[in-house]
Structure formats: C-alpha cells, structure tokens
Design a protein around this motif. Structure first.
Motif, PDB file in Angstrom:
ATOM      1  N   ASP A 120       0.803  -1.229   0.000  1.00 21.81           N
ATOM      2  CA  ASP A 120       0.000   0.000   0.000  1.00 21.81           C
ATOM      3  C   ASP A 120       0.832   1.274   0.000  1.00 21.81           C
ATOM      4  N   GLY A 121       2.114   1.166  -0.391  1.00 21.95           N
ATOM      5  CA  GLY A 121       2.839   2.387  -0.736  1.00 21.95           C
ATOM      6  C   GLY A 121       3.835   2.941   0.248  1.00 21.95           C
ATOM      7  N   TYR A 122       4.246   2.186   1.256  1.00 22.58           N
ATOM      8  CA  TYR A 122       5.315   2.636   2.142  1.00 22.58           C
ATOM      9  C   TYR A 122       6.626   1.974   1.726  1.00 22.58           C
ATOM     10  N   ILE A 123       7.660   2.767   1.602  1.00 20.99           N
ATOM     11  CA  ILE A 123       8.980   2.259   1.216  1.00 20.99           C
ATOM     12  C   ILE A 123       9.972   2.733   2.274  1.00 20.99           C
ATOM     13  N   GLY A 124      10.523   1.812   3.037  1.00 22.12           N
ATOM     14  CA  GLY A 124      11.410   2.198   4.121  1.00 22.12           C
ATOM     15  C   GLY A 124      12.252   1.026   4.592  1.00 22.12           C
ATOM     16  N   TYR A 125      12.572   1.038   5.903  1.00 22.46           N
ATOM     17  CA  TYR A 125      13.509   0.050   6.433  1.00 22.46           C
ATOM     18  C   TYR A 125      12.908  -0.666   7.641  1.00 22.46           C
ATOM     19  N   ILE A 126      13.267  -1.945   7.764  1.00 27.58           N
ATOM     20  CA  ILE A 126      12.786  -2.768   8.870  1.00 27.58           C
ATOM     21  C   ILE A 126      13.969  -3.551   9.431  1.00 27.58           C
ATOM     22  N   GLN A 127      13.956  -3.754  10.752  1.00 25.08           N
ATOM     23  CA  GLN A 127      15.056  -4.494  11.370  1.00 25.08           C
ATOM     24  C   GLN A 127      15.103  -5.914  10.813  1.00 25.08           C
ATOM     25  N   LYS A 128      16.298  -6.329  10.462  1.00 21.90           N
ATOM     26  CA  LYS A 128      16.464  -7.632   9.836  1.00 21.90           C
ATOM     27  C   LYS A 128      16.016  -8.764  10.753  1.00 21.90           C
ATOM     28  N   LYS A 129      16.238  -8.581  12.064  1.00 22.64           N
ATOM     29  CA  LYS A 129      15.879  -9.647  12.994  1.00 22.64           C
ATOM     30  C   LYS A 129      14.368  -9.803  13.148  1.00 22.64           C
ATOM     31  N   LYS A 130      13.614  -8.815  12.641  1.00 18.81           N
ATOM     32  CA  LYS A 130      12.151  -8.865  12.776  1.00 18.81           C
ATOM     33  C   LYS A 130      11.459  -9.555  11.595  1.00 18.81           C
TER      34      LYS A 130
END
Length: 549
Positions: free
Chosen positions: A204-214
């Motif tokens: 739905d249009g969010y482009i960002g970063y997420i913790q790899k461990k999650k």
C-alpha cells in the motif's frame, strides 16, 4: 586542612556522579527506539488541489495522480511506461485507441473528468477503472495525505515475512522516524538486504527500512491472480518455414516466376517485394499479381507479400503517427492481399527512428487484427538487436505478430570497415539476443545469399559491392585467389591484388550456409529465410534442406 578540602572533594564527586548519570542516560537513550511518527505529507510530498502522490510498485514517482470526486485518474505516460503500453494516444482525433487481440477499441477524450479519458492542460489521464479493465494491477487509495499506490508485478518477487509486530522506519536505524506499523505475518517486498536493516516496500505504498531480525530470510513469491487477459492466437506453419524473398521491381518481372524458381527446392514460402508505402497519406504502390500467386500455390508455396518503407516520397514517422494515414495503409495492404490471394504480409520497415517506435507497434497491433480476421499470416523483419534498436521492442512484436524474422546480415555494409556480411558468431549472438524477447517457435532466422567484395586502393579508399554466390566464385576463379576456412567467421576467406588495389571477400557458400542453418535446430527456431532469390547457386537448396531438418 581536611575540613577546608572537603567542599572541593564533594563538588568533584558530584560532577563525576552527574557525568556518570548523564552518560548512562545518553547511553540508554541511544538504545531506546524513537516512537516519533514521520509526517506523511513530508514523506509523500505536497500535493496541489486535486492531486495525489503516486507510488508505482516500489518507487515514489514525481508524477501525480488526480482525484475527481470518487474517481482516480493516472497520467498516460505512467500507464504506458509502467503498466500497459497498449493505450495509444491518437492525437489526430483526441482519443485513446486500445488494441486487443481481436478488436480495436476507442475512448474519446474529454476536457472534463466525466469519462475514461481526461485531457487536462494538454496532459492525458486515464481513469483507474479503465486501466484495470485491461491491466492486472492492485490499487490502494488513501486520503490525508492523498495518495495512490499501485502494484503491478506479481511473479518472482523477492519478499520477507514479518515475524512479530513491528514498524517500518524512514531510514535504517532505531532513531529514524516511523512510517507505519506492520503486524505479524505481513509479506513485504524486499528491495535491498543490509547487515542489520532491510529496505522493504508494503503493497500500500510505504517504502522504508525494517530491522532484519524482525523478518524472515528472503524468499521468492508468486502471487495468485484472478485477472484474465485476452490471449493472442497465431497463424503458424506445422513444418519449419523455409522462405525466400523474391525481389520484384516491375509488373513484367512477375511473368518470370517460373524461371526464377525452376531450380528451387525445399522452399515452402516465397515473399515477393510487391508493396511500398508511396506517400504520407499511407497509400501503397503495388506490383501484386494474382497469376503469380496462383502459380506459386500450384508449386505448393505460400506467398507472403512484402511491404517496404523505402520511398523517398514518404516519412515513416508521418505515416505511422497519424491514425488516418496509418489505417489507410493497413486497409490498402489487406485489400491488396485479398485481391491477389496472398497467404500473408511481410513488413520490412527499416531504419526506424526512435520517435516512430510506439507508432510502429500500434501499426502492427492494428494490422494483426485485420490479418487474423482474414486468415493472413503477419511477419515482421528486424535487424539483429543492438542497443540503438531497443525501440523496435521485439518483446511486444513477438506478442502481436505471427513471426519475427531476424535479418542476420549486414554485419559489415557500405560505409563500414571491411568484413563479413554475416559471420557465424555475430549471427548466433543476434539469435540469442532476439530469443531473450521473442519465443523461438515463432522466430525465423534470415541468412544472406550474397557477400561483399571489398576493394582497398593503394591510397586507402575503401569501397564494396554486393555479389551473389556464383559471381563470388567467378571472382575467386578469375583472379586466382586462394581461400581458406576462417574459423573466427566460419566462412571461406580470400584476398588478391589487382588494379593497384587489394581485394577481400568473405564467401557465402555451402559451408557457411550450412553452419548458419544449423542454428535453426540448435535454438529450435521456426525456420529460415533467404535474401534473395537469384543470388544463390543451384546446389545451395539441398544444403539448406538437409541442415534445416
């Protein structure tokens, strides 16, 4: 003395304690993720009244969508560039043309947002629902801030799955602002893997970063889709195609058909060069002969009439970019084909400029509809793929026409350095590059029956002339030239001196032709074509037949 120093000691101790506490607080704060939410207006950018941010797949675009009431409109250049290139803007009549495999549909443009096509400030917009009619996409529409997210890729997508409730941040790092919360088991599109943070995108249009461990390790996902597009059907031959072009320059030349094919064997398609676009209105000059076609049919030959764009009295861009001229051309070709009893039409439009690319493709789409309505095979000739011919878009051609023909010659030409017309490595690379775009079973490899005799004067001037197989052997014999097999080109090469010049020739003969024809079976192509009838020697037909099978 002790009492005098006590206050100093206490002060120093307090300073140390404060520093330690401050350091501890600072250290703890560094480890505490920020809960600050990013301003989405800042993230998506500011919109003018009626505009919406536009996210296509995994990228935010500079172009904007438009809102009109409950309707969403997308810029035509975005639709064509990312989603579906078959929406064609007819600037002459201010309408959108859309060619399905079986029909040509049209939607008139309006200067108001009251239809499928909105012409606003000289920019064409398409209603989202109209795009969805012919295009497999998912859309997500939001307000505050206004934005439209569209997903259009659903096969072989790199993804990760969220292992527990978490957030996506604007940048990699726990101090970066939060874009959105993400629940457990959400599948995210993976853009880039980092050491501690992955760059991801939501549908739905969010482009960002997420913790790899999650998240889980990367996986390849194929999304199940319900969209059903109308499929093209093709008019193809059950046996390998063996086509020869017959250069016909006058109506009188048609009467020599029997003589021209007297020694020809193994061929099942002949393509006379009968048609040429004669002016910018799309009119056609014709040398077609029903008697010629009847004789060819009696010999078991299919006849595909060739049309070229070689006339100096026309501009290919002008003809194809103007709908009335383009469709006049299409109608003429089909009419002539039916009148003379042709089995197919062969398009030989050469030296296409980049600006004519989209119009050439529309021409093929529209002509394909008429050809298939009348049981006419449609084939199109293409040069060997090069970077400067990407606008030919062989992928789209391969979806629309029955056969794509690779013109596997003119590696070296008038004005180039001396060299082979069609060395085997060059031809084979052309086949490989074409097959990256076009199905092999509908790809034909065209080979030359001619070569070039290169002449370099003592002064360094270089010229060449195209000669057929028998004439090439005559040149070798009359000048006592020795030839040897050149492994780099898979051709016999000869050179000799005379008239104050050096002559070079890379021969097309039984050996070189056999090597080229072997590519048909090696790559499981649809067949072979030869340019041109009259340049061959009598023994070459059996060489082609033996190696084609």
């Amino acid at each position: 003395m002790i009492k005098k120093h006590m206050p100093v000691f206490v002060v120093c101790l307090l300073i140390v304690l404060v520093s330690l506490i401050g350091g501890a607080v600072y250290g703890i704060n560094k480890l505490i993720p920020t809960s600050k939410q990013m301003d989405l207006t800042e993230y998506y950018g500011h919109n003018a009244d009626g505009e919406a941010a536009l996210i296509l797949g995994t990228q935010k675009l500079e172009q904007k969508a438009l809102f009109s009431g409950n309707d969403v409109y997308l810029p035509l250049d975005v639709v064509s560039g990312y989603l579906n290139q078959r929406y064609y803007w007819d600037s002459e009549n201010k309408k959108i043309l859309y060619a399905t495999p079986t029909s040509l549909t049209e939607e008139a443009a309006s200067e108001q947002a009251d239809g499928n096509v909105w012409l606003k400030d000289d920019t064409v917009y398409l209603k989202l629902d109209y795009v969805k009619k012919y295009t497999d996409i998912d859309s997500y529409i939001y307000e505050d801030p206004a934005r439209v997210a569209i997903q259009y890729k659903f096969s072989n997508i790199q993804t990760v799955t969220v292992k527990k409730d978490t957030v996506i941040r604007y940048r990699g790092g726990i101090k970066s602002e939060i874009l959105t919360k993400i629940p457990k088991d959400t599948v995210l599109r993976l853009l880039d893997e980092g050491e501690d943070w992955d760059q991801v995108a939501t549908d739905d249009g969010y482009i960002g970063y997420i913790q790899k461990k999650k998240v889980s390790s990367a996986d390849t996902t194929n999304y199940e889709r319900d969209f059903k597009a109308e499929a093209y059907s093709y008019l193809t031959m059950d046996e390998p195609v063996n086509m020869v072009w017959h250069q016909v320059t006058s109506t009188d030349a048609n009467s020599y058909f029997a003589d021209a094919v007297q020694n020809m064997t193994g061929v099942n398609v002949i393509s006379p060069t009968w048609f040429s676009v004669s002016d910018n209105d799309g009119n056609v000059s014709s040398l077609a002969s029903g008697e010629y076609v009847m004789q060819a049919h009696e010999k078991g030959l299919k006849v595909w009439g060739l049309v070229d764009n070689f006339s100096e009295n026309m501009s290919t861009t002008t003809v194809l970019s103007k709908t009335s001229s383009r469709q006049n051309l299409e109608n003429h070709l089909v009419t002539y084909a039916l009148k003379s009893g042709l089995d197919g039409i062969n398009i030989d439009f050469e030296s296409l400029s980049e600006d004519v690319g989209i119009h050439f493709l529309q021409f093929l789409r529209e002509l394909s509809i008429q050809c298939h309505e009348n049981n006419l095979v449609l084939s199109v000739d293409n040069p060997v793929p090069e970077d400067f011919t990407s606008h030919y878009d062989r992928t789209e051609q391969g979806k629309v026409v029955d056969y794509v023909i690779i013109m596997g010659y003119d590696e070296h030409y008038v004005g180039s350095d001396a060299g082979s017309v069609a060395s085997l490595p060059w031809v084979e690379q052309g086949v490989k590059d074409t097959l990256a775009e076009v199905p092999a079973k509908r790809t034909i490899l065209a080979i030359p029956f001619y070569t070039r005799l290169w002449k370099t004067t003592d002064g360094g001037a270089l010229t060449s002339e195209a000669i057929g197989m028998d004439q090439a052997q005559q040149v070798i014999s009359e000048n006592g030239a020795e030839t040897y097999w050149d492994k780099t080109t898979s051709q016999n090469y000869g050179t000799y001196e005379g008239d104050g010049a050096t002559y070079q020739i890379w021969l097309e003969d039984a050996q070189s032709v056999a090597e080229k024809v072997k590519l048909i079976s090696k790559y499981e192509l649809a067949g072979v074509a030869e340019w041109k009838l009259g340049f061959e020697n009598s023994g070459i037909w059996s060489v082609i037949t033996e190696n084609l099978s």
